[in-house]
Write a protein that holds these residues in place. Structure first.
Motif, PDB file in Angstrom:
ATOM      1  N   SER A 104       0.827  -1.210   0.000  1.00  0.00           N
ATOM      2  CA  SER A 104       0.000   0.000   0.000  1.00  0.00           C
ATOM      3  C   SER A 104       0.857   1.254   0.000  1.00  0.00           C
ATOM      4  O   SER A 104       0.558   2.230  -0.688  1.00  0.00           O
ATOM      5  N   ASN A 105       1.915   1.231   0.776  1.00  0.00           N
ATOM      6  CA  ASN A 105       2.851   2.351   0.845  1.00  0.00           C
ATOM      7  C   ASN A 105       3.468   2.612  -0.530  1.00  0.00           C
ATOM      8  O   ASN A 105       3.562   3.757  -0.962  1.00  0.00           O
ATOM      9  N   ILE A 106       3.847   1.568  -1.207  1.00  0.00           N
ATOM     10  CA  ILE A 106       4.457   1.688  -2.535  1.00  0.00           C
ATOM     11  C   ILE A 106       3.420   2.171  -3.553  1.00  0.00           C
ATOM     12  O   ILE A 106       3.671   3.096  -4.325  1.00  0.00           O
ATOM     13  N   TYR A 107       2.242   1.562  -3.538  1.00  0.00           N
ATOM     14  CA  TYR A 107       1.213   1.888  -4.521  1.00  0.00           C
ATOM     15  C   TYR A 107       0.763   3.342  -4.424  1.00  0.00           C
ATOM     16  O   TYR A 107       0.474   3.984  -5.431  1.00  0.00           O
ATOM     17  N   LYS A 108       0.727   3.881  -3.211  1.00  0.00           N
ATOM     18  CA  LYS A 108       0.355   5.288  -3.036  1.00  0.00           C
ATOM     19  C   LYS A 108       1.288   6.211  -3.809  1.00  0.00           C
ATOM     20  O   LYS A 108       0.887   7.280  -4.246  1.00  0.00           O
ATOM     21  N   LEU A 109       2.510   5.791  -3.971  1.00  0.00           N
ATOM     22  CA  LEU A 109       3.494   6.611  -4.677  1.00  0.00           C
ATOM     23  C   LEU A 109       3.515   6.355  -6.179  1.00  0.00           C
ATOM     24  O   LEU A 109       3.534   7.290  -6.968  1.00  0.00           O
ATOM     25  N   VAL A 110       3.526   5.094  -6.594  1.00  0.00           N
ATOM     26  CA  VAL A 110       3.730   4.787  -8.011  1.00  0.00           C
ATOM     27  C   VAL A 110       2.429   4.650  -8.802  1.00  0.00           C
ATOM     28  O   VAL A 110       2.441   4.783 -10.018  1.00  0.00           O
ATOM     29  N   ARG A 111       1.332   4.344  -8.158  1.00  0.00           N
ATOM     30  CA  ARG A 111       0.006   4.251  -8.790  1.00  0.00           C
ATOM     31  C   ARG A 111      -0.075   3.282  -9.963  1.00  0.00           C
ATOM     32  O   ARG A 111      -0.844   3.481 -10.888  1.00  0.00           O
ATOM     33  N   GLN A 112       0.738   2.235  -9.917  1.00  0.00           N
ATOM     34  CA  GLN A 112       0.709   1.196 -10.950  1.00  0.00           C
ATOM     35  C   GLN A 112       0.876  -0.147 -10.250  1.00  0.00           C
ATOM     36  O   GLN A 112       1.897  -0.376  -9.598  1.00  0.00           O
ATOM     37  N   GLU A 113      -0.113  -1.019 -10.385  1.00  0.00           N
ATOM     38  CA  GLU A 113      -0.088  -2.295  -9.667  1.00  0.00           C
ATOM     39  C   GLU A 113       1.149  -3.130  -9.972  1.00  0.00           C
ATOM     40  O   GLU A 113       1.813  -3.626  -9.063  1.00  0.00           O
ATOM     41  N   ALA A 114       1.453  -3.312 -11.243  1.00  0.00           N
ATOM     42  CA  ALA A 114       2.586  -4.164 -11.617  1.00  0.00           C
ATOM     43  C   ALA A 114       3.902  -3.597 -11.094  1.00  0.00           C
ATOM     44  O   ALA A 114       4.748  -4.344 -10.595  1.00  0.00           O
ATOM     45  N   VAL A 115       4.061  -2.295 -11.185  1.00  0.00           N
ATOM     46  CA  VAL A 115       5.282  -1.660 -10.683  1.00  0.00           C
ATOM     47  C   VAL A 115       5.355  -1.807  -9.165  1.00  0.00           C
ATOM     48  O   VAL A 115       6.408  -2.127  -8.613  1.00  0.00           O
ATOM     49  N   ALA A 116       4.228  -1.602  -8.488  1.00  0.00           N
ATOM     50  CA  ALA A 116       4.200  -1.739  -7.029  1.00  0.00           C
ATOM     51  C   ALA A 116       4.562  -3.162  -6.609  1.00  0.00           C
ATOM     52  O   ALA A 116       5.298  -3.359  -5.634  1.00  0.00           O
ATOM     53  N   GLU A 117       4.085  -4.149  -7.345  1.00  0.00           N
ATOM     54  CA  GLU A 117       4.425  -5.541  -7.037  1.00  0.00           C
ATOM     55  C   GLU A 117       5.916  -5.801  -7.234  1.00  0.00           C
ATOM     56  O   GLU A 117       6.548  -6.494  -6.428  1.00  0.00           O
ATOM     57  N   ASP A 118       6.477  -5.243  -8.301  1.00  0.00           N
ATOM     58  CA  ASP A 118       7.913  -5.412  -8.552  1.00  0.00           C
ATOM     59  C   ASP A 118       8.748  -4.774  -7.442  1.00  0.00           C
ATOM     60  O   ASP A 118       9.723  -5.360  -6.960  1.00  0.00           O
ATOM     61  N   ILE A 119       8.371  -3.577  -7.042  1.00  0.00           N
ATOM     62  CA  ILE A 119       9.112  -2.889  -5.982  1.00  0.00           C
ATOM     63  C   ILE A 119       8.962  -3.641  -4.665  1.00  0.00           C
ATOM     64  O   ILE A 119       9.924  -3.782  -3.917  1.00  0.00           O
ATOM     65  N   LEU A 120       7.761  -4.154  -4.390  1.00  0.00           N
ATOM     66  CA  LEU A 120       7.546  -4.953  -3.179  1.00  0.00           C
ATOM     67  C   LEU A 120       8.500  -6.141  -3.158  1.00  0.00           C
ATOM     68  O   LEU A 120       9.137  -6.429  -2.133  1.00  0.00           O
ATOM     69  N   GLN A 121       8.630  -6.806  -4.290  1.00  0.00           N
ATOM     70  CA  GLN A 121       9.548  -7.938  -4.379  1.00  0.00           C
ATOM     71  C   GLN A 121      10.987  -7.484  -4.123  1.00  0.00           C
ATOM     72  O   GLN A 121      11.729  -8.144  -3.387  1.00  0.00           O
ATOM     73  N   GLU A 122      11.379  -6.354  -4.694  1.00  0.00           N
ATOM     74  CA  GLU A 122      12.726  -5.827  -4.475  1.00  0.00           C
ATOM     75  C   GLU A 122      12.974  -5.519  -2.995  1.00  0.00           C
ATOM     76  O   GLU A 122      14.069  -5.761  -2.483  1.00  0.00           O
ATOM     77  N   VAL A 123      11.964  -4.987  -2.326  1.00  0.00           N
ATOM     78  CA  VAL A 123      12.098  -4.649  -0.900  1.00  0.00           C
ATOM     79  C   VAL A 123      12.352  -5.907  -0.083  1.00  0.00           C
ATOM     80  O   VAL A 123      13.249  -5.941   0.770  1.00  0.00           O
ATOM     81  N   PHE A 124      11.590  -6.955  -0.329  1.00  0.00           N
ATOM     82  CA  PHE A 124      11.759  -8.176   0.464  1.00  0.00           C
ATOM     83  C   PHE A 124      13.025  -8.949   0.076  1.00  0.00           C
ATOM     84  O   PHE A 124      13.606  -9.629   0.930  1.00  0.00           O
ATOM     85  N   ILE A 125      13.474  -8.812  -1.155  1.00  0.00           N
ATOM     86  CA  ILE A 125      14.776  -9.382  -1.518  1.00  0.00           C
ATOM     87  C   ILE A 125      15.867  -8.650  -0.741  1.00  0.00           C
ATOM     88  O   ILE A 125      16.780  -9.270  -0.195  1.00  0.00           O
TER      89      ILE A 125
END
Length: 116
Positions: A32-53
């Motif tokens: 949710s934190n990521i999506y509020k900034l980027v406003r794109q589901e696929a991009v938010a999912e990619d960044i989420l994955q990068e964060v947990f990696i």
């Protein structure tokens, strides 16, 4: 509520089980934190994955009490980095086109640059 990481406070005992528990505890809020900034589901999912990696890669350096804060700061930083890169790739609206004969002022250039 104690995090899974707090249950494994010794350096090097942050294992896959603890990681899974932390992921399940925080992934929705971090997304949710990521999506509020980027406003794109696929991009938010990619960044989420990068964060947990990055969490996994830095697991031995993190203090147990700071995992949640680290996740949110990292997700914010990665989101802003994405936004900066995407703006650099996006042409600004003030760029001269073949039909345009007028130039915009520097003030208008900065106001229009990076808007979608």
């Amino acid at each position: 509520m104690a995090t899974a990481y707090a249950l494994h406070p010794a350096v090097g005992t942050f294992d896959l089980t603890a990681f899974d528990e932390i992921y399940h505890q925080y992934h929705n809020a971090v997304y949710s934190n990521i999506y509020k900034l980027v406003r794109q589901e696929a991009v938010a999912e990619d960044i989420l994955q990068e964060v947990f990696i990055a969490l996994w890669e830095n697991r031995r350096r993190l203090e147990p009490a700071k995992v949640a804060g680290w996740l949110f700061v990292t997700s914010y930083n990665k989101s802003v980095k994405y936004l900066k890169k995407s703006r650099a790739r996006t042409p600004c609206h003030f760029q001269k086109t073949a039909r345009s004969t007028t130039r915009s002022s520097p003030k208008n250039r900065s106001a229009n640059c990076g808007t979608n």
